[in-house]
Design a protein around this motif. Structure first.
Motif, PDB file in Angstrom:
ATOM      1  N   ARG A  70       0.806  -1.214   0.000  1.00  0.00           N
ATOM      2  CA  ARG A  70       0.000   0.000   0.000  1.00  0.00           C
ATOM      3  C   ARG A  70       0.849   1.279   0.000  1.00  0.00           C
ATOM      4  O   ARG A  70       0.411   2.322   0.466  1.00  0.00           O
ATOM      5  N   THR A  71       2.061   1.198  -0.533  1.00  0.00           N
ATOM      6  CA  THR A  71       2.898   2.400  -0.509  1.00  0.00           C
ATOM      7  C   THR A  71       2.361   3.559  -1.348  1.00  0.00           C
ATOM      8  O   THR A  71       2.653   4.711  -1.017  1.00  0.00           O
ATOM      9  N   PRO A  72       1.586   3.346  -2.437  1.00  0.00           N
ATOM     10  CA  PRO A  72       1.010   4.512  -3.129  1.00  0.00           C
ATOM     11  C   PRO A  72       0.160   5.383  -2.199  1.00  0.00           C
ATOM     12  O   PRO A  72       0.189   6.615  -2.289  1.00  0.00           O
ATOM     13  N   GLU A  73      -0.552   4.735  -1.294  1.00  0.00           N
ATOM     14  CA  GLU A  73      -1.358   5.466  -0.318  1.00  0.00           C
ATOM     15  C   GLU A  73      -0.479   6.295   0.618  1.00  0.00           C
ATOM     16  O   GLU A  73      -0.775   7.461   0.927  1.00  0.00           O
ATOM     17  N   ILE A  74       0.632   5.709   1.058  1.00  0.00           N
ATOM     18  CA  ILE A  74       1.546   6.421   1.955  1.00  0.00           C
ATOM     19  C   ILE A  74       2.233   7.565   1.219  1.00  0.00           C
ATOM     20  O   ILE A  74       2.380   8.673   1.749  1.00  0.00           O
ATOM     21  N   LEU A  75       2.646   7.320  -0.020  1.00  0.00           N
ATOM     22  CA  LEU A  75       3.299   8.367  -0.811  1.00  0.00           C
ATOM     23  C   LEU A  75       2.365   9.542  -1.049  1.00  0.00           C
ATOM     24  O   LEU A  75       2.785  10.706  -1.018  1.00  0.00           O
ATOM     25  N   ALA A  76       1.091   9.259  -1.272  1.00  0.00           N
ATOM     26  CA  ALA A  76       0.112  10.338  -1.465  1.00  0.00           C
ATOM     27  C   ALA A  76      -0.021  11.178  -0.203  1.00  0.00           C
ATOM     28  O   ALA A  76      -0.122  12.417  -0.269  1.00  0.00           O
ATOM     29  N   TRP A 128      17.286  10.605   9.862  1.00  0.00           N
ATOM     30  CA  TRP A 128      16.410  10.305  11.000  1.00  0.00           C
ATOM     31  C   TRP A 128      15.064  11.010  10.854  1.00  0.00           C
ATOM     32  O   TRP A 128      14.005  10.407  11.107  1.00  0.00           O
ATOM     33  N   LEU A 129      15.070  12.260  10.416  1.00  0.00           N
ATOM     34  CA  LEU A 129      13.820  12.991  10.229  1.00  0.00           C
ATOM     35  C   LEU A 129      12.970  12.371   9.122  1.00  0.00           C
ATOM     36  O   LEU A 129      11.735  12.343   9.221  1.00  0.00           O
ATOM     37  N   ARG A 130      13.607  11.881   8.077  1.00  0.00           N
ATOM     38  CA  ARG A 130      12.848  11.192   7.022  1.00  0.00           C
ATOM     39  C   ARG A 130      12.151   9.964   7.584  1.00  0.00           C
ATOM     40  O   ARG A 130      10.992   9.682   7.275  1.00  0.00           O
ATOM     41  N   ARG A 131      12.859   9.219   8.407  1.00  0.00           N
ATOM     42  CA  ARG A 131      12.269   8.024   9.026  1.00  0.00           C
ATOM     43  C   ARG A 131      11.091   8.400   9.923  1.00  0.00           C
ATOM     44  O   ARG A 131      10.043   7.741   9.908  1.00  0.00           O
ATOM     45  N   MET A 132      11.236   9.477  10.699  1.00  0.00           N
ATOM     46  CA  MET A 132      10.162   9.911  11.577  1.00  0.00           C
ATOM     47  C   MET A 132       8.948  10.384  10.780  1.00  0.00           C
ATOM     48  O   MET A 132       7.800  10.093  11.136  1.00  0.00           O
ATOM     49  N   GLU A 133       9.195  11.112   9.694  1.00  0.00           N
ATOM     50  CA  GLU A 133       8.090  11.611   8.868  1.00  0.00           C
ATOM     51  C   GLU A 133       7.328  10.456   8.233  1.00  0.00           C
ATOM     52  O   GLU A 133       6.095  10.446   8.206  1.00  0.00           O
ATOM     53  N   LEU A 134       8.051   9.481   7.725  1.00  0.00           N
ATOM     54  CA  LEU A 134       7.403   8.317   7.134  1.00  0.00           C
ATOM     55  C   LEU A 134       6.614   7.536   8.180  1.00  0.00           C
ATOM     56  O   LEU A 134       5.498   7.066   7.912  1.00  0.00           O
ATOM     57  N   SER A 135       7.160   7.437   9.380  1.00  0.00           N
ATOM     58  CA  SER A 135       6.486   6.683  10.441  1.00  0.00           C
ATOM     59  C   SER A 135       5.136   7.292  10.818  1.00  0.00           C
ATOM     60  O   SER A 135       4.242   6.576  11.280  1.00  0.00           O
ATOM     61  N   LYS A 136       4.972   8.588  10.617  1.00  0.00           N
ATOM     62  CA  LYS A 136       3.706   9.240  10.955  1.00  0.00           C
ATOM     63  C   LYS A 136       2.534   8.710  10.155  1.00  0.00           C
ATOM     64  O   LYS A 136       1.379   8.822  10.565  1.00  0.00           O
ATOM     65  N   HIS A 137       2.814   8.122   9.002  1.00  0.00           N
ATOM     66  CA  HIS A 137       1.747   7.674   8.107  1.00  0.00           C
ATOM     67  C   HIS A 137       1.567   6.157   8.108  1.00  0.00           C
ATOM     68  O   HIS A 137       0.902   5.602   7.228  1.00  0.00           O
ATOM     69  N   LEU A 138       2.149   5.502   9.096  1.00  0.00           N
ATOM     70  CA  LEU A 138       1.992   4.060   9.211  1.00  0.00           C
ATOM     71  C   LEU A 138       0.851   3.717  10.158  1.00  0.00           C
ATOM     72  O   LEU A 138       0.485   4.503  11.026  1.00  0.00           O
ATOM     73  N   ARG A 139       0.302   2.548   9.987  1.00  0.00           N
ATOM     74  CA  ARG A 139      -0.706   2.050  10.916  1.00  0.00           C
ATOM     75  C   ARG A 139      -0.028   1.565  12.193  1.00  0.00           C
ATOM     76  O   ARG A 139       1.185   1.401  12.238  1.00  0.00           O
ATOM     77  N   ASN A 141       0.210  -1.239  13.577  1.00  0.00           N
ATOM     78  CA  ASN A 141       0.928  -2.519  13.523  1.00  0.00           C
ATOM     79  C   ASN A 141       1.983  -2.552  12.420  1.00  0.00           C
ATOM     80  O   ASN A 141       2.451  -3.620  12.034  1.00  0.00           O
ATOM     81  N   GLU A 142       2.358  -1.389  11.902  1.00  0.00           N
ATOM     82  CA  GLU A 142       3.340  -1.326  10.828  1.00  0.00           C
ATOM     83  C   GLU A 142       4.654  -0.703  11.305  1.00  0.00           C
ATOM     84  O   GLU A 142       4.655   0.199  12.154  1.00  0.00           O
ATOM     85  N   LYS A 143       5.735  -1.178  10.749  1.00  0.00           N
ATOM     86  CA  LYS A 143       7.061  -0.640  11.037  1.00  0.00           C
ATOM     87  C   LYS A 143       7.805  -0.462   9.716  1.00  0.00           C
ATOM     88  O   LYS A 143       7.477  -1.099   8.714  1.00  0.00           O
ATOM     89  N   ILE A 144       8.812   0.411   9.735  1.00  0.00           N
ATOM     90  CA  ILE A 144       9.658   0.537   8.561  1.00  0.00           C
ATOM     91  C   ILE A 144      11.033  -0.036   8.856  1.00  0.00           C
ATOM     92  O   ILE A 144      11.575   0.131   9.948  1.00  0.00           O
ATOM     93  N   LEU A 145      11.568  -0.742   7.889  1.00  0.00           N
ATOM     94  CA  LEU A 145      12.885  -1.346   7.994  1.00  0.00           C
ATOM     95  C   LEU A 145      13.735  -0.898   6.802  1.00  0.00           C
ATOM     96  O   LEU A 145      13.210  -0.474   5.776  1.00  0.00           O
ATOM     97  N   SER A 146      15.036  -1.020   6.967  1.00  0.00           N
ATOM     98  CA  SER A 146      15.953  -0.665   5.882  1.00  0.00           C
ATOM     99  C   SER A 146      16.855  -1.846   5.521  1.00  0.00           C
ATOM    100  O   SER A 146      17.982  -1.665   5.097  1.00  0.00           O
ATOM    101  N   LEU A 147      16.345  -3.041   5.698  1.00  0.00           N
ATOM    102  CA  LEU A 147      17.100  -4.230   5.322  1.00  0.00           C
ATOM    103  C   LEU A 147      17.202  -4.319   3.797  1.00  0.00           C
ATOM    104  O   LEU A 147      16.329  -3.810   3.087  1.00  0.00           O
ATOM    105  N   PRO A 148      18.252  -4.957   3.280  1.00  0.00           N
ATOM    106  CA  PRO A 148      18.351  -5.107   1.824  1.00  0.00           C
ATOM    107  C   PRO A 148      17.185  -5.876   1.222  1.00  0.00           C
ATOM    108  O   PRO A 148      16.767  -5.606   0.094  1.00  0.00           O
ATOM    109  N   VAL A 149      16.638  -6.834   1.975  1.00  0.00           N
ATOM    110  CA  VAL A 149      15.546  -7.638   1.437  1.00  0.00           C
ATOM    111  C   VAL A 149      14.723  -8.203   2.590  1.00  0.00           C
ATOM    112  O   VAL A 149      15.245  -8.454   3.677  1.00  0.00           O
ATOM    113  N   PHE A 150      13.437  -8.374   2.359  1.00  0.00           N
ATOM    114  CA  PHE A 150      12.561  -8.994   3.351  1.00  0.00           C
ATOM    115  C   PHE A 150      12.866 -10.489   3.397  1.00  0.00           C
ATOM    116  O   PHE A 150      12.838 -11.168   2.354  1.00  0.00           O
ATOM    117  N   PRO A 151      13.164 -11.044   4.578  1.00  0.00           N
ATOM    118  CA  PRO A 151      13.613 -12.446   4.648  1.00  0.00           C
ATOM    119  C   PRO A 151      12.631 -13.455   4.066  1.00  0.00           C
ATOM    120  O   PRO A 151      13.060 -14.487   3.548  1.00  0.00           O
TER     121      PRO A 151
END
Length: 330
Positions: A70-76, A128-139, A141-151
């Motif tokens: 659902r990232t299009p929704e978050i980007l909007a 850090w501010l980018r991460r905080m801004e993005l986190s404001k639009h999460l539900r 039960n959602e988290k953001i990660l910066s791993l190279p790939v989802f396991p």
């Protein structure tokens, strides 16, 4: 990620008709740009960074992690914040971009950094501010990660929407493991995915050598059975071409491939690749692993030979900068 512009990408068959025009004009454009800037000197040194986040949905009770597409929704929502003047509180700002996968978001500073040494100290705060801004639009039960790939990418039920399923004979990737809905809906991405398959004349077939042990034959048999069941039309050809390899059927899975990194010391050598040792005895394999562990321990010891000092206040989370020990002037 390159510049994403509005437009209608061409399908592979249509693009082929214009290939010569694109090649010729691309060369001419390069020459013209080169001549225009050939004698330009003393241009300002500008640089930036790029962080790719992916959104994951966590269920604490079931102890599961899945990817919400659902990232299009978050980007909007992020764009609306910027349009309303609610950008991050930082002089360098932020720009948000879609990425290939529909659970990923790319973030860069809106303004490039310069040649001043003080600009280096501003990078972490902006990240850090980018991460905080993005986190404001999460539900919740959602988290953001910066791993190279989802396991669990490509495993059964890796997306948060249980209705999404791979479409081995669908219009885009025809993957056995990745639903087409997991591709970012911007026209560039599904068109690129379909065109790669059409140019090849067959599905994407990424082969990863499988680690050989007493369970290997059973695992390969199970994989072959799954391929034949999921794709009766092409499954037999895929299995015959695979050999003793793990099968990956989509471009988005290519980041799962483990690369070999040389972390050798001055004496030479490095991590010994054991993934291809098909006929290695257990004693030989144990010796290889012991040697690798010794090299890894040496590399780890070198990485720890650093001095930590507290970072300046106001960055938000606890961490530390590191500087090499015994640097000049220390």
């Amino acid at each position: 990620m390159g510049l994403l512009d509005a437009g209608t990408p061409m399908a592979w068959d249509e693009a082929q008709q214009h290939a010569e025009h694109v090649r010729r004009n691309g060369i001419e454009q390069f020459i013209n740009i080169y001549r225009h800037y050939e004698h330009v000197e003393k241009t300002p040194f500008l640089w930036g960074d790029e962080v790719e986040f992916f959104v994951t949905e966590l269920d604490e009770q079931k102890r599961t992690a899945r990817l919400p597409v659902r990232t299009p929704e978050i980007l909007a929502a992020l764009k609306k914040d910027q349009d309303d003047g609610h950008d991050i509180d930082d002089a360098f700002g932020a720009v948000w971009h879609p990425e290939f996968a529909n659970w990923m978001i790319e973030a860069t500073p809106a303004v490039p950094y310069g040649k001043s040494g003080s600009d280096i100290a501003k990078v972490e705060r902006n990240m850090w501010l980018r991460r905080m801004e993005l986190s404001k639009h999460l539900r919740a039960n959602e988290k953001i990660l910066s791993l190279p790939v989802f396991p669990r990418l490509g495993a059964a039920g890796f997306t948060a929407d249980p209705a999404l399923a791979p479409a081995p004979n669908g219009p885009t990737s025809r993957s056995l493991y990745i639903p087409d809905e997991s591709i970012q809906p911007h026209p560039r991405f599904p068109t690129l995915t379909a065109n790669i398959r059409k140019r090849r004349g067959e599905k994407v077939q990424i082969k990863v050598p499988v680690y050989q042990d007493k369970h290997t034959a059973t695992a390969l048999q199970r994989q072959a059975a799954e391929i034949l069941k999921s794709d009766p039309e092409h499954g037999q050809d895929i299995v015959e071409q695979l050999g003793a390899n793990i099968y990956m059927s989509a471009s988005s899975l290519s980041s799962q491939i483990v690369e070999q990194f040389d972390i050798s010391d001055k004496a030479g050598g490095g991590i010994e690749p054991v993934i291809n040792k098909v006929n290695t005895s257990e004693a030989d394999l144990a010796a290889v692993l012991a040697a690798d562990q010794k090299r890894l321990a040496a590399a780890f010891a070198r990485s720890q030979a650093r001095v930590k000092y507290p970072r300046s206040k106001g960055f938000g989370q606890d961490s530390a900068h590191v500087v090499p020990r015994n640097t000049a002037g220390a």
